[in-house]
Design a protein around this motif. Sequence first.
Motif, short mmCIF file in Angstrom:
data_model
loop_
_atom_site.label_atom_id
_atom_site.label_comp_id
_atom_site.label_asym_id
_atom_site.label_seq_id
_atom_site.Cartn_x
_atom_site.Cartn_y
_atom_site.Cartn_z
N GLU A 132 2.05 2.59 4.06
CA GLU A 132 2.51 3.58 3.09
C GLU A 132 1.46 3.80 2.00
O GLU A 132 0.90 2.84 1.46
N TRP A 134 1.56 4.20 -1.08
CA TRP A 134 2.47 4.11 -2.22
C TRP A 134 1.78 4.25 -3.58
O TRP A 134 2.38 4.63 -4.56
N SER A 135 0.50 3.95 -3.64
CA SER A 135 -0.22 4.06 -4.91
C SER A 135 -1.32 5.11 -4.84
O SER A 135 -2.29 5.06 -5.59
N TYR A 196 3.99 -5.69 -3.58
CA TYR A 196 4.60 -4.45 -3.08
C TYR A 196 5.35 -4.70 -1.78
O TYR A 196 6.52 -4.31 -1.64
N GLN A 200 9.41 -4.40 -1.05
CA GLN A 200 9.90 -3.42 -0.08
C GLN A 200 10.79 -4.10 0.96
O GLN A 200 11.83 -3.56 1.37
N LYS A 239 19.01 2.92 -3.49
CA LYS A 239 18.50 4.10 -2.78
C LYS A 239 17.39 4.80 -3.55
O LYS A 239 16.61 5.57 -2.97
N ASP A 240 17.31 4.54 -4.86
CA ASP A 240 16.29 5.18 -5.69
C ASP A 240 15.09 4.28 -5.96
O ASP A 240 14.21 4.63 -6.76
N GLN A 242 11.67 2.71 -6.10
CA GLN A 242 10.34 3.28 -5.84
C GLN A 242 9.27 2.43 -6.51
O GLN A 242 9.27 2.25 -7.73
N LYS A 245 7.51 2.80 -10.09
CA LYS A 245 8.42 3.51 -10.98
C LYS A 245 9.54 2.59 -11.50
O LYS A 245 9.75 2.50 -12.70
N ASN A 246 10.21 1.91 -10.59
CA ASN A 246 11.29 1.01 -10.99
C ASN A 246 11.36 -0.23 -10.11
O ASN A 246 12.37 -0.93 -10.08
#
Length: 254
Positions: A132, A134-135, A196, A200, A239-240, A242, A245-246
């Motif tokens: 991913e 992701w960054s 990370y 995940q 579900k949110d 990320q 971000k959080n």
Amino acid sequence: MTRNEQYWIDRANRRMDNYTLSAIAQARIINQSYNTLCNYVQSEIAKILKHSGGPDTLAYEYRMKRLTALLAKTDAKMKELYGVTLGDTTALLKEVIPEAYYHTIFDIAQGAGVQPQFSAVNSKLIDKIINENWSGENYSKRIWKNTSKLAESVRETLTEAAMNGESIYKTSRKLSEAFDTTAYNAQRLIRTETTYAANQAEMLSYKELDIDRYKFVATLDSRTSPICQKLDGKIFETKDAQAGKNLPAMHPNC
């Protein structure tokens, strides 16, 4: 804080400590690879620089001939270094992800006193996590960028030293600085990617067990970033979740 809440925090911290220790151990191995290559390059350029003399001298001709051979060998070894760093980092992440997934489920089962039903984590899910962007960039691209930048810096340093007949000390110092910087970046990347990947995997376990929310818990000490301090104690929807971000990793070396 309730006793029950402390249980979950202690378990989470214990899991993350284990992943961090694995990342540190792997980072040390990677660092040794950088040190080995640095020592090789320093040793070889020192042999070349012992032959002093300006342009139009036999010493200068000798230096440039030996430089060409050294640059070719160094380029080949840089590619090997990239392969080792990428391979070792990938192996670590593929080990951490299922470990985090199953350990989280086990801790939840223990704490809740239940026997949950869950799916096994498969290679497709593991590959999805580690590949991913992701960054902003895939970790393999960042490793390649770090190694390529080092290769370019080393090439410039060696060429300048051989052409100008720089001192062995000055050239060795330049090489050490270049290798140290890149080695640090590689170690930071390993630690960040491990954080990370582990988080995940834990989110996968939450979703698998229908856990709708999670609390962001930061260890509040002198090393805690302002980014993580601001999120301490906040609750988010699973579900949110990320990364950046959080959900950790929030920043390099998180």
